[in-house]
Design a protein around this motif. Structure first.
Motif, PDB file in Angstrom:
ATOM      1  N   LEU A  19      94.374  72.381  62.411  1.00  0.00           N
ATOM      2  CA  LEU A  19      95.464  73.260  63.014  1.00  0.00           C
ATOM      3  C   LEU A  19      95.570  73.001  64.514  1.00  0.00           C
ATOM      4  O   LEU A  19      96.594  72.979  64.837  1.00  0.00           O
ATOM      5  N   HIS A  20      94.426  72.836  65.175  1.00  0.00           N
ATOM      6  CA  HIS A  20      94.370  72.664  66.645  1.00  0.00           C
ATOM      7  C   HIS A  20      95.182  71.360  66.839  1.00  0.00           C
ATOM      8  O   HIS A  20      96.142  71.154  67.639  1.00  0.00           O
ATOM      9  N   LYS A  21      94.667  70.283  66.129  1.00  0.00           N
ATOM     10  CA  LYS A  21      95.358  69.113  66.304  1.00  0.00           C
ATOM     11  C   LYS A  21      96.946  68.955  66.120  1.00  0.00           C
ATOM     12  O   LYS A  21      97.597  68.638  66.672  1.00  0.00           O
ATOM     13  N   LYS A  22      97.404  69.758  65.010  1.00  0.00           N
ATOM     14  CA  LYS A  22      98.660  69.807  64.590  1.00  0.00           C
ATOM     15  C   LYS A  22      99.370  70.371  65.417  1.00  0.00           C
ATOM     16  O   LYS A  22     100.658  70.185  65.613  1.00  0.00           O
ATOM     17  N   VAL A  23      98.869  71.515  66.151  1.00  0.00           N
ATOM     18  CA  VAL A  23      99.897  72.433  66.986  1.00  0.00           C
ATOM     19  C   VAL A  23     100.122  71.440  68.266  1.00  0.00           C
ATOM     20  O   VAL A  23     101.205  71.703  68.813  1.00  0.00           O
ATOM     21  N   VAL A 101     102.511  79.462  57.631  1.00  0.00           N
ATOM     22  CA  VAL A 101     102.227  78.432  56.932  1.00  0.00           C
ATOM     23  C   VAL A 101     101.244  78.381  55.659  1.00  0.00           C
ATOM     24  O   VAL A 101     100.304  78.999  55.970  1.00  0.00           O
ATOM     25  N   LEU A 102     101.436  77.445  54.921  1.00  0.00           N
ATOM     26  CA  LEU A 102     100.626  77.395  53.958  1.00  0.00           C
ATOM     27  C   LEU A 102      99.574  76.194  53.945  1.00  0.00           C
ATOM     28  O   LEU A 102     100.004  75.135  54.560  1.00  0.00           O
ATOM     29  N   LYS A 103      98.415  76.328  53.766  1.00  0.00           N
ATOM     30  CA  LYS A 103      97.409  75.196  53.763  1.00  0.00           C
ATOM     31  C   LYS A 103      97.517  74.482  52.520  1.00  0.00           C
ATOM     32  O   LYS A 103      97.630  74.944  51.517  1.00  0.00           O
ATOM     33  N   PRO A 104      97.303  73.247  52.672  1.00  0.00           N
ATOM     34  CA  PRO A 104      96.957  72.416  53.939  1.00  0.00           C
ATOM     35  C   PRO A 104      98.287  72.281  54.912  1.00  0.00           C
ATOM     36  O   PRO A 104      99.494  72.352  54.194  1.00  0.00           O
ATOM     37  N   VAL A 105      98.193  72.713  56.084  1.00  0.00           N
ATOM     38  CA  VAL A 105      99.570  72.801  56.830  1.00  0.00           C
ATOM     39  C   VAL A 105     100.240  71.598  56.980  1.00  0.00           C
ATOM     40  O   VAL A 105      99.781  70.500  57.409  1.00  0.00           O
TER      41      VAL A 105
END
Length: 245
Positions: A19-23, A101-105
Motif C-alpha cells: 500500500l505504501h508503494k502504491k500510495v 479499496v479492495l485488496k489486492p489494491v
C-alpha cells in the motif's frame, strides 16, 4: 504543489509495504509520514500529527479499523478503508469513510480514492449524505457475488450463474448454469437475505432464478432449462404467475 500528510495502518507487513508503494506511486501530492502494524500505536501518532488522510485496514487482531476510529473522537482526516471483504465496506458507511479499496489494491481505484479525498480536503467541507449515497451505490454495484462457504473455503459466485438454491437438513445445494453444484453449510434462509430481486422462493426448500425459468407445469413444477424441474407449492403459485403477467 501542496502536500497532504498520510498515515497508513495495516497489521500485515507485506500489505502495508504494498500500500505504501502504491500510495507514493499514484498520489504525487501525498506524503506518508508514518506506517503502523499495531493499531494501538497508530492512535497516538494520529492524534499527534493530525494527518490529512488515514488509510486504514479493517480486519486487524486486537482492534479493528472501526474500533480504532471510535477512539479518535476529533478525527478530521479523510478515511480510506482497505479490505479483502466487500461486506465490511457496508460498515464503513456508518463511519462515513470517504471511500474504500479492495485488496489486492488496484492502482486506478486507489488513485480515484485519493483524488476524492483531496477534493474533500480542498473544499474544507464535505457533504456527508452525498458521500454515503455514493459509497453505498459503489458497494451495491460491486458486491454482486454470492459468497458460498464450502468445505474447501469460500466460493464467490456471480448471482446470474445461480439457477436454483435447494435447502435440506440445514444445508443448501446451489445449482449453477453449467450443471455444477455446490454444497454449503449455510441454511437456505441465510442465502435468501443476500439474493437479488430476480430470485423467487417457490417452496419452503427451493428458490429459483426467474431469469432461468422456461415453463410452469400445472402439476406443480417450474421448469429450468430443458427439463430441470423444481417443485412449487400452491401458496406461491399465484405470486409466481403474477411475475409473468
Amino acid at each position: 504543489m501542496k502536500k497532504y500528510k498520510a498515515i497508513l495502518v495495516d497489521d500485515e507487513f507485506s500489505a502495508l509495504q504494498n500500500l505504501h508503494k502504491k500510495v507514493l506511486k499514484v498520489g504525487n501530492q501525498i506524503e506518508v509520514i508514518a506506517t503502523f502494524q499495531d493499531p494501538k500505536k497508530a492512535i497516538a501518532a494520529i492524534v499527534e500529527h493530525t494527518p490529512d488522510l488515514l488509510f486504514l485496514d479493517i480486519q486487524m487482531p486486537g482492534m479493528t479499523g472501526f474500533e480504532l476510529l471510535q477512539q479518535l473522537t476529533h478525527l478530521s482526516a479523510q478515511v480510506i478503508f482497505s479490505t479483502a471483504y466487500n461486506e465490511y465496506a457496508l460498515e464503513a458507511l456508518k463511519n462515513n469513510a470517504v471511500d474504500y479499496v479492495l485488496k489486492p489494491v488496484d492502482n486506478e481505484e486507489l488513485k480515484r480514492a485519493i483524488d476524492k479525498a483531496i477534493t474533500n480536503i480542498e473544499k474544507e467541507a464535505t457533504d456527508s449524505n452525498a458521500n454515503l449515497v455514493a459509497l453505498l451505490n459503489k458497494i451495491i454495484d460491486r458486491d454482486h457475488k454470492l459468497k458460498v462457504p464450502t468445505q474447501k473455503g469460500i466460493s464467490f459466485i456471480p448471482q446470474e450463474e445461480v439457477i436454483h438454491l435447494e435447502g435440506y437438513e440445514g444445508y443448501t445445494k446451489i445449482h449453477l448454469v453449467d450443471g455444477k453444484t455446490l454444497i454449503s453449510s449455510y441454511s437456505l434462509g441465510k442465502f435468501s437475505d443476500y439474493l437479488d430481486d430476480y430470485f423467487f422462493k417457490c417452496h419452503k426448500s427451493h428458490i429459483v432464478n426467474i431469469k432461468a425459468v422456461r415453463a410452469f407445469e400445472n402439476e406443480g413444477y417450474v421448469v429450468i432449462g430443458e427439463d430441470y424441474r423444481v417443485p412449487i407449492t400452491k401458496t406461491y403459485k399465484q405470486a409466481f404467475l403474477d411475475l409473468f403477467s
